[in-house]
Design a protein around this motif. Structure first.
Motif, mmCIF file in Angstrom:
data_model
loop_
_atom_site.group_PDB
_atom_site.id
_atom_site.type_symbol
_atom_site.label_atom_id
_atom_site.label_comp_id
_atom_site.label_asym_id
_atom_site.label_seq_id
_atom_site.Cartn_x
_atom_site.Cartn_y
_atom_site.Cartn_z
ATOM 1 N N GLY A 97 0.755 -1.238 0.092
ATOM 2 C CA GLY A 97 -0.054 -0.007 -0.065
ATOM 3 C C GLY A 97 0.711 1.192 0.003
ATOM 4 O O GLY A 97 1.931 1.273 -0.093
ATOM 5 N N ILE A 98 0.306 2.257 0.159
ATOM 6 C CA ILE A 98 0.787 3.752 -0.020
ATOM 7 C C ILE A 98 0.201 4.561 1.127
ATOM 8 O O ILE A 98 -0.959 4.218 1.549
ATOM 9 C CB ILE A 98 0.760 4.458 -1.172
ATOM 10 C CG1 ILE A 98 -0.777 4.362 -1.958
ATOM 11 C CG2 ILE A 98 1.294 3.609 -2.466
ATOM 12 C CD1 ILE A 98 -1.065 5.326 -2.885
ATOM 13 N N ILE A 99 0.921 5.519 1.434
ATOM 14 C CA ILE A 99 0.339 6.451 2.146
ATOM 15 C C ILE A 99 0.525 7.855 1.410
ATOM 16 O O ILE A 99 1.561 8.312 0.882
ATOM 17 C CB ILE A 99 0.911 6.836 3.790
ATOM 18 C CG1 ILE A 99 0.206 7.738 4.594
ATOM 19 C CG2 ILE A 99 2.394 6.978 3.637
ATOM 20 C CD1 ILE A 99 0.657 7.923 5.958
ATOM 21 N N ILE A 100 -0.632 8.648 1.428
ATOM 22 C CA ILE A 100 -0.620 10.015 0.631
ATOM 23 C C ILE A 100 -0.731 10.975 1.906
ATOM 24 O O ILE A 100 -1.685 11.121 2.572
ATOM 25 C CB ILE A 100 -1.944 10.097 -0.180
ATOM 26 C CG1 ILE A 100 -1.878 8.827 -1.298
ATOM 27 C CG2 ILE A 100 -1.904 11.451 -1.110
ATOM 28 C CD1 ILE A 100 -2.780 8.788 -2.210
ATOM 29 N N GLY A 101 0.271 11.981 1.580
ATOM 30 C CA GLY A 101 0.341 12.817 2.899
ATOM 31 C C GLY A 101 -0.328 14.062 2.129
ATOM 32 O O GLY A 101 0.362 14.500 0.841
ATOM 33 N N ILE A 102 -0.865 15.063 3.110
ATOM 34 C CA ILE A 102 -1.149 16.318 2.494
ATOM 35 C C ILE A 102 -0.584 17.461 3.463
ATOM 36 O O ILE A 102 -0.794 17.084 4.663
ATOM 37 C CB ILE A 102 -2.557 16.636 2.552
ATOM 38 C CG1 ILE A 102 -3.038 15.520 1.681
ATOM 39 C CG2 ILE A 102 -2.868 17.972 2.093
ATOM 40 C CD1 ILE A 102 -4.709 15.360 1.710
ATOM 41 N N GLU A 103 0.515 18.039 3.107
ATOM 42 C CA GLU A 103 1.154 18.957 4.041
ATOM 43 C C GLU A 103 0.325 20.324 4.621
ATOM 44 O O GLU A 103 -0.349 20.874 3.803
ATOM 45 C CB GLU A 103 2.246 19.553 3.092
ATOM 46 C CG GLU A 103 3.334 20.223 4.100
ATOM 47 C CD GLU A 103 4.347 19.533 5.086
ATOM 48 O OE1 GLU A 103 4.942 20.254 5.883
ATOM 49 O OE2 GLU A 103 4.043 18.193 5.135
ATOM 50 N N GLY A 104 0.093 20.370 5.838
ATOM 51 C CA GLY A 104 -0.394 21.179 6.572
ATOM 52 C C GLY A 104 0.429 22.386 7.116
ATOM 53 O O GLY A 104 1.602 22.196 6.966
ATOM 54 N N CYS A 105 -0.066 23.473 7.468
ATOM 55 C CA CYS A 105 0.941 24.466 8.391
ATOM 56 C C CYS A 105 0.150 24.748 9.523
ATOM 57 O O CYS A 105 1.064 25.279 10.506
ATOM 58 C CB CYS A 105 1.127 25.494 7.080
ATOM 59 S SG CYS A 105 -0.463 26.536 6.861
ATOM 60 N N ARG A 106 -0.945 24.471 9.874
ATOM 61 C CA ARG A 106 -1.626 25.096 11.084
ATOM 62 C C ARG A 106 -2.232 24.015 11.708
ATOM 63 O O ARG A 106 -3.406 23.533 11.354
ATOM 64 C CB ARG A 106 -2.646 26.378 10.794
ATOM 65 C CG ARG A 106 -2.894 26.994 12.204
ATOM 66 C CD ARG A 106 -3.862 28.207 11.976
ATOM 67 N NE ARG A 106 -4.997 27.672 11.838
ATOM 68 C CZ ARG A 106 -6.121 28.185 10.954
ATOM 69 N NH1 ARG A 106 -5.890 29.336 10.434
ATOM 70 N NH2 ARG A 106 -7.207 27.637 10.986
#
Length: 137
Positions: A97-106
């Motif tokens: 499988g994979i992990i899709i990361g979405i970069e946050g800032c707050r």
């Protein structure tokens, strides 16, 4: 927790489209036991989560579970109460499988996303969907 909820919002917005493409969508949030009960041994897992890796907010990145297990970004829980679905998968084999990361800032107590995430939501959503299709074909 501010941008920490972006993955859930993206997953919910893509759920219908993914189901029509024959994906089984589980939005488990923090209930990893619920997720585990709904995952079969031979499934290819796609996790979507927020990240805080020092990247530009809204950046979508992707790692295989095997890559993540060997990276500096994966941490091992200190006690059984801090286990998550990711920790369970890291101790399963084979890792498919994979992990899709979405970069946050707050990441703070807030019910709203940062302006950076709000303004790039449609791009994030499109990138996540495209990655899912690419990585599963």
């Amino acid at each position: 927790m501010g941008d920490d909820g972006i993955a859930i919002t993206v997953a919910e917005s893509l759920k219908g489209k993914l189901i029509k493409s024959n994906f089984n969508v589980i939005i488990g949030e923090t209930d990893y036991m619920y997720c585990i009960k709904n995952i079969d041994k031979d499934d290819f897992i796609i996790l979507i989560d927020s990240t805080y890796l020092g990247l530009k907010p809204g950046t979508v990145n992707c790692y295989t579970l095997a890559q993540l297990k060997n990276s500096q970004h994966y941490y091992k829980p200190l006690c059984p109460h801090s286990f998550s679905l990711l920790h369970h998968l890291m101790n399963s084999s084979p890792l498919k499988g994979i992990i899709i990361g979405i970069e946050g800032c707050r990441f703070e107590y807030s019910m709203e996303f940062s302006e950076e995430i709000k303004s790039s939501f449609e791009n994030i959503r499109r990138e996540v969907y495209d990655l899912i299709l690419i990585k599963t074909n």
